[in-house]
Design an enzyme around this catalytic site. Sequence first.
Site, PDB file in Angstrom:
ATOM      1  N   ASP A 164       0.864  -1.178   0.000  1.00 41.06           N
ATOM      2  CA  ASP A 164       0.000   0.000   0.000  1.00 41.06           C
ATOM      3  C   ASP A 164       0.902   1.230   0.000  1.00 41.06           C
ATOM      4  O   ASP A 164       1.675   1.442   0.938  1.00 41.06           O
ATOM      5  CB  ASP A 164      -0.900  -0.018   1.237  1.00 41.06           C
ATOM      6  CG  ASP A 164      -2.079   0.940   1.104  1.00 41.06           C
ATOM      7  OD1 ASP A 164      -2.095   1.719   0.133  1.00 41.06           O
ATOM      8  OD2 ASP A 164      -2.958   0.911   1.973  1.00 41.06           O
ATOM      9  N   ASP A 182      -2.765   2.344  -6.118  1.00 43.39           N
ATOM     10  CA  ASP A 182      -1.689   2.367  -5.127  1.00 43.39           C
ATOM     11  C   ASP A 182      -1.677   1.164  -4.190  1.00 43.39           C
ATOM     12  O   ASP A 182      -1.018   1.208  -3.151  1.00 43.39           O
ATOM     13  CB  ASP A 182      -1.783   3.649  -4.298  1.00 43.39           C
ATOM     14  CG  ASP A 182      -3.096   3.758  -3.537  1.00 43.39           C
ATOM     15  OD1 ASP A 182      -4.066   3.094  -3.936  1.00 43.39           O
ATOM     16  OD2 ASP A 182      -3.148   4.500  -2.544  1.00 43.39           O
ATOM     17  N   GLU A 183      -2.361   0.097  -4.550  1.00 37.75           N
ATOM     18  CA  GLU A 183      -2.520  -1.013  -3.611  1.00 37.75           C
ATOM     19  C   GLU A 183      -2.625  -2.324  -4.374  1.00 37.75           C
ATOM     20  O   GLU A 183      -3.304  -2.396  -5.400  1.00 37.75           O
ATOM     21  CB  GLU A 183      -3.780  -0.779  -2.787  1.00 37.75           C
ATOM     22  CG  GLU A 183      -4.039  -1.762  -1.680  1.00 37.75           C
ATOM     23  CD  GLU A 183      -5.317  -1.430  -0.933  1.00 37.75           C
ATOM     24  OE1 GLU A 183      -5.603  -2.150   0.040  1.00 37.75           O
ATOM     25  OE2 GLU A 183      -6.028  -0.470  -1.311  1.00 37.75           O
TER      26      GLU A 183
END
Length: 485
Positions: free
Chosen positions: A11, A105-106
Site C-alpha cells: 500500500d 496504489d494497492e
Amino acid sequence: MRTVPSIIHLDMDAFFAAVEQAAKPSLRGKPVIVGGLGGRGVVATASYEARRFGVHSAMPMAQARRLCPNAAFLSGRFAAYRENSEIVMGLLRERSPLVEPLSLDEAFVDLEAGPYGPALAAADPETGAQLVLAVAEDLRADILERTGLTASVGAAGSKLMAKIASEQAKPDGLVLVGIGSERAVLSPMPVRALPGIGPATEQTLRRAGLTTVADLAAAGETELVRLLGRAHGTGVHLMAIGLDERAVVPDRDAKSVSVEDTFEVDLADRDRILHEIDQLTARCVGRLRAAGRSGRTVVLKVRRFDFSTLTRSETLRAPTDDEAVIAETARRLALQVDTTGGVRLLGVGVSQLADYTQEDLFAQAAQAAESERAVEAERAAEAERGPESERGGEAAAEGGAAGEQAGPGPGGGPPVESGSLLLRRWLPGQDVAHREFGPGWVQGSGVGRVTVRFETPYSAPGRVRTFAVDDPDLQPSGPLPLREA
C-alpha cells in the site's frame, strides 16, 4: 495452508499527496490535500502532515479546509498518478506473475508463484520468513529509488492477514505475521479491523457485547449467523479465527464500484434519504477515483421496510467520476421509488467502468466555474458591444455563436471565447510550462490572473510569478517523471 508467509500486501503511503510532494519541492514536509475543490468536493488523499489535523479521505473538502486551512489544496493529476502506479506495478510483477491490483496504489502479490517460489517451497518456516522479509525490503527500496515514494508492506499466509499487517506497518514500514500467530494478532483488535464490518454491523455486534475480534471468535459461528445472517455471519467467523483461503487473482477487472448502508431505524423522511444518497455518492466517488476509473451507469439500490429490494439505473452519455453528476442522477432515480413506508438500506454504485482520464478530471472538476465564467464573459462582451447589443437579430446571433464555441478542455485549454474576451481555466496543482520560465505548477487563479510556482521534482523550491489567465506564453503541460532519467 501455507507454511511460509508468502502473500504480501503493498500500500503506497498517502499516494496522491505523496506524488504531489515529490513533484513539488515547495510542498515537501507540508500538509497537502488532494480532491474535489468545489462546494461538494471530498478529500481523495491527505498527506500525513494534514492527517495530524484530523483530515482523512472521503471527508467533505469544506470540513478539511476548516481543520487545516493552511494546507495546499490541489485538484489532482491522474496522469501523474497513473504513470507512477505503472512503475510500482511493474516492480511487483518482477517478483511474481500473480499480482492483484486493488487500486492505483494497492495490490496483493503471491511470491510463491514467482522466481522465489522454489526457494520458499524448500525453506523451513523461519528461513522462508526471512527470505520474504528480504524480498519485501528490496521491493520497498526499488520503489523509493524509481519514484521517490514510500510504501508500506504486510506479509502473511493469507490476504486478510497481509492487509492487516500493511495497516500496522504504515507509514513506510514492513510487518510480517508468522504462520500460526494469526489468532494472537487478531484477538485484541476492534471488530472494525475486519473487512466488511462497517458502522451498522459494528453497532449490531456492540449491542450483543462483541467489541473485539476475540469476542467474535468466542461467540462462534452459530451466534454470528443469528446476528448477521448466513453469508455475512459465516464470513466474519472465519476471519475472526484467522482463516482466509482466497487466492491472489492477477489483474482482476472490477465491473462496478458501489457502497451501501443499512440503517438501524428505517428512513421515512425524503430529505434525509436524499442526504444519505449524497453521503453514499461521496464514498462511491472516492473509491472510483482511488481505482483510477470512471463509469457511465449510475445505479441506486433501495431496500424498503418490507425487505423488498428495488434497483434503478441511468446510463449517462459518457463515463464520469463527477460527484455532482452522480449525486444528481442518484437523487433523480430515488424520486422514481416509493419510499413512503420507510427505507432500510440505500446503495449507490457506478458500472460500465472505463479507465480514468485526465480529461475527465479537469473537464468535470471546473464545470460550475466554467459556467460562471461563460456568463461573465458574455456580460463583458455585451458591455463592450455597447448599444449594438440591443439590436438583437444578427449581432446577438454572432455574439451567441462566439460564446458557444468549444468549451475549455483539460489543463486550461482550449480557452473559452466570448466576443473579444478570452478566458482560460487553470486548476490548483496543474502542470504548466512558460516560454521563458520553463515548467511549473498552478498555485491558484482568479480575477483574470493565474499564479504559478516554477520548480521541478529535481530542483530547489522555485519562485512564484503571476500572469494573465490568457497569457499566450503559458501553456498546460504533462507531468514530469519524479526521478531524472
